[in-house]
Design a protein around this motif. Structure first.
Motif, short mmCIF file in Angstrom:
data_model
loop_
_atom_site.label_atom_id
_atom_site.label_comp_id
_atom_site.label_asym_id
_atom_site.label_seq_id
_atom_site.Cartn_x
_atom_site.Cartn_y
_atom_site.Cartn_z
N VAL A 31 0.86 -1.19 0.00
CA VAL A 31 0.00 0.00 0.00
C VAL A 31 0.89 1.24 0.00
CG1 VAL A 31 -1.78 1.28 1.23
CG2 VAL A 31 -1.82 -1.23 1.24
N ALA A 32 0.79 2.05 -1.05
CA ALA A 32 1.60 3.28 -1.15
C ALA A 32 0.90 4.40 -0.39
CB ALA A 32 1.77 3.66 -2.62
N LEU A 33 1.65 5.03 0.53
CA LEU A 33 1.06 6.03 1.42
C LEU A 33 1.87 7.32 1.44
CD1 LEU A 33 0.34 3.72 4.51
CD2 LEU A 33 -1.35 4.56 2.86
N ASP A 34 1.16 8.44 1.61
CA ASP A 34 1.78 9.74 1.86
C ASP A 34 1.45 10.15 3.29
OD1 ASP A 34 2.83 10.03 -0.70
OD2 ASP A 34 0.96 10.90 -1.47
N PHE A 35 2.48 10.57 4.03
CA PHE A 35 2.31 10.96 5.43
C PHE A 35 2.58 12.45 5.58
CE2 PHE A 35 4.00 6.63 5.23
CZ PHE A 35 3.02 5.91 5.88
N TYR A 36 1.63 13.17 6.14
CA TYR A 36 1.77 14.61 6.36
C TYR A 36 1.86 14.86 7.86
CZ TYR A 36 0.03 14.71 1.53
OH TYR A 36 -0.14 14.50 0.18
N ALA A 37 3.07 15.01 8.38
CA ALA A 37 3.28 15.23 9.81
C ALA A 37 2.91 16.67 10.16
CB ALA A 37 4.73 14.95 10.17
N ILE A 38 2.12 16.83 11.22
CA ILE A 38 1.59 18.13 11.61
C ILE A 38 2.39 18.70 12.77
CG2 ILE A 38 -0.47 19.31 12.49
CD1 ILE A 38 -2.08 16.96 11.15
N HIS A 39 2.96 19.89 12.58
CA HIS A 39 3.79 20.51 13.61
C HIS A 39 3.38 21.97 13.81
CE1 HIS A 39 6.62 17.13 13.69
NE2 HIS A 39 6.60 17.15 12.36
N GLY A 40 3.31 22.39 15.07
CA GLY A 40 3.07 23.80 15.40
C GLY A 40 1.75 24.36 14.91
N LEU A 41 0.72 23.54 14.81
CA LEU A 41 -0.57 23.99 14.29
C LEU A 41 -1.69 23.72 15.29
CD1 LEU A 41 -0.26 22.53 10.66
CD2 LEU A 41 0.34 24.84 11.45
N ARG A 42 -2.74 24.47 15.16
CA ARG A 42 -3.95 24.25 15.95
C ARG A 42 -5.07 23.84 15.00
NH1 ARG A 42 -7.66 28.39 16.22
NH2 ARG A 42 -8.16 27.85 18.38
N ALA A 43 -5.98 23.02 15.47
CA ALA A 43 -7.04 22.49 14.62
C ALA A 43 -8.41 23.01 15.06
CB ALA A 43 -7.04 20.97 14.64
N SER A 44 -9.31 23.14 14.08
CA SER A 44 -10.69 23.50 14.37
C SER A 44 -11.55 23.00 13.22
CB SER A 44 -10.84 25.02 14.53
OG SER A 44 -10.53 25.67 13.31
N ILE A 45 -12.85 23.03 13.42
CA ILE A 45 -13.79 22.65 12.37
C ILE A 45 -14.49 23.91 11.87
CG2 ILE A 45 -15.90 21.37 11.84
CD1 ILE A 45 -14.95 19.22 13.76
N GLU A 46 -14.50 24.09 10.54
CA GLU A 46 -15.10 25.27 9.92
C GLU A 46 -16.02 24.83 8.79
OE1 GLU A 46 -11.91 27.83 8.69
OE2 GLU A 46 -10.83 27.63 10.59
N PHE A 47 -17.07 25.60 8.56
CA PHE A 47 -18.01 25.27 7.49
C PHE A 47 -17.69 26.00 6.18
CE2 PHE A 47 -20.50 24.30 11.33
CZ PHE A 47 -20.83 22.98 11.05
N LEU A 48 -16.78 26.95 6.22
CA LEU A 48 -16.35 27.64 5.01
C LEU A 48 -15.02 27.06 4.56
CD1 LEU A 48 -16.89 29.96 3.01
CD2 LEU A 48 -15.57 31.45 4.56
N GLU A 49 -14.98 26.57 3.33
CA GLU A 49 -13.74 25.98 2.82
C GLU A 49 -12.64 27.05 2.74
OE1 GLU A 49 -12.24 23.10 -0.85
OE2 GLU A 49 -14.20 24.11 -0.98
N PRO A 50 -11.44 26.73 3.26
CA PRO A 50 -10.37 27.74 3.28
C PRO A 50 -10.00 28.22 1.88
CG PRO A 50 -9.84 25.91 4.72
CD PRO A 50 -11.05 25.49 3.95
N ASP A 51 -9.61 29.47 1.82
CA ASP A 51 -9.13 30.05 0.56
C ASP A 51 -7.71 29.55 0.31
OD1 ASP A 51 -7.90 32.07 -1.29
OD2 ASP A 51 -9.91 32.92 -1.11
N THR A 52 -7.38 29.31 -0.95
CA THR A 52 -6.03 28.84 -1.28
C THR A 52 -4.96 29.89 -0.99
OG1 THR A 52 -6.40 29.56 -3.57
CG2 THR A 52 -6.84 27.24 -3.05
N ALA A 53 -5.39 31.14 -0.85
CA ALA A 53 -4.44 32.21 -0.57
C ALA A 53 -4.31 32.52 0.92
CB ALA A 53 -4.86 33.48 -1.31
N ASP A 54 -5.04 31.80 1.76
CA ASP A 54 -4.99 32.03 3.21
C ASP A 54 -3.72 31.38 3.77
OD1 ASP A 54 -5.34 32.29 5.92
OD2 ASP A 54 -7.44 31.65 5.91
N THR A 55 -2.72 32.21 4.05
CA THR A 55 -1.42 31.69 4.49
C THR A 55 -1.42 31.20 5.93
OG1 THR A 55 -0.71 33.93 5.06
CG2 THR A 55 -0.14 33.11 2.85
N SER A 56 -2.51 31.45 6.67
CA SER A 56 -2.59 30.92 8.04
C SER A 56 -2.99 29.45 8.06
CB SER A 56 -3.57 31.73 8.88
OG SER A 56 -4.91 31.50 8.44
#
Length: 310
Positions: free
Chosen positions: A115-140
């Motif tokens: 099974v070929a997999l890609d792993f995206y390790a998450i560092h220094g970030l905070r998570a939340s749930i939002e109903f508006l899809e993020p803009d591709t230009a939102d650098t945050s």
């Protein structure tokens, strides 16, 4: 002769002149309750009967209590897989400040059990749930993906909490992710303790299917067929977003995650949906086909899991 006769007759007559004796009658009624005489034996028998009744009542209460305890244990803990972190332990994690590190998502790739997999390790970030899809230009925004499933009528499947507001309460799916302030956890449990903590502290929470729990995969899965798969997994103290590069069965996906060393992992819907991640330099990298952006269908209904800079 005659005088004797008269004397005798006189006596007889005198005896006849006396008042007759009135007889006394005593009537006994068998229906009347006779006074009960309480003996020592009667008292002893009564006490024994009372003790036996109390013992029987105590035994019945113990059996009922044991039955309720077993049902509670069976409901909350007998979920078919071992649990690495209890809800209470995850709440303690949510109460601690995360380790300060640079905001970034680090990509690595590997192939496990075919099974070929890609792993995206998450560092220094905070998570939340939002109903508006993020803009591709939102650098945050350093990463975003889907979270809870929903039906065609917009009804969410599995518990969902957004900014402390409970949108759905459904613990049929045992995997969960809880987010409060700058801290986030994943876990496996039917308990609502983590969800309630997120509600009380203005956080976010959602439920999904279990893929791996304490290094063990479930005996069966409810999703079948081969499609692109996604997950959120924990290895040591780092959370990863994981994606297959090809279509895989859910069993093969979960088995590969277990073999790779993930302690816990929960399913993420939308395997072929577009998303993106950012490296430490802030550059955006697409996941999937950008032609699918933005998602017009279910706009405002899809609960997006968004990872932003702290």
């Amino acid at each position: 002769m005659s005088s004797d006769f008269f004397d005798k007759t006189g006596k007889i007559l005198n005896s006849l002149d006396r008042e007759p004796e009135i007889p006394e009658f005593i009537i006994e009624n068998d229906d009347d309750e006779s006074p009960r005489i309480e003996t020592e034996n009667t008292k002893t028998c009564g006490a024994k009967w009372l003790r036996r009744a109390l013992k029987a009542l105590a035994m019945a209460l113990m059996v009922i209590a044991a039955l309720f305890a077993y049902k509670a244990w069976d409901y909350y803990y007998n979920i078919g897989v071992p649990v690495s972190t209890s809800p209470g332990e995850n709440i303690k994690k949510l109460q601690t400040e995360p380790i300060k590190e640079s905001a970034e998502v680090v990509l690595s790739s590997d192939s496990i059990l075919g099974v070929a997999l890609d792993f995206y390790a998450i560092h220094g970030l905070r998570a939340s749930i939002e109903f508006l899809e993020p803009d591709t230009a939102d650098t945050s925004v350093f990463l975003y993906c889907r979270s809870a499933d929903h039906q065609a009528d917009g009804q969410y499947l599995g518990s969902l909490v957004v900014d402390g507001k409970e949108r759905q309460n459904d613990c049929s799916r045992l995997g969960y992710m809880g987010m409060v302030a700058n801290q986030m956890v994943i876990g496996i449990s039917r308990s609502d303790k983590v969800k309630d903590y997120c509600v009380e502290n203005g956080g976010c929470f959602f439920r999904q299917f279990v893929l791996v729990s304490n290094g063990v995969i479930p005996h069966r899965f409810f999703l079948h067929g081969k499609v692109e798969r996604r997950a959120i997994g924990r290895k040591d103290n780092t959370l990863y977003y994981i994606a297959t590069r090809h279509k895989e069965t859910l069993w093969d996906f979960a088995d590969a995650l277990r073999e790779y060393g993930f302690i816990d992992a929960i399913y993420i819907t939308g395997g072929d949906d577009y998303g993106y991640y950012r490296t430490s330099d802030g550059e955006r990298h697409d996941i999937g086909n950008i032609a699918d952006y933005p998602h017009a269908k279910w706009k405002g209904i899809i609960p997006w899991l968004v990872f932003r800079r702290m």
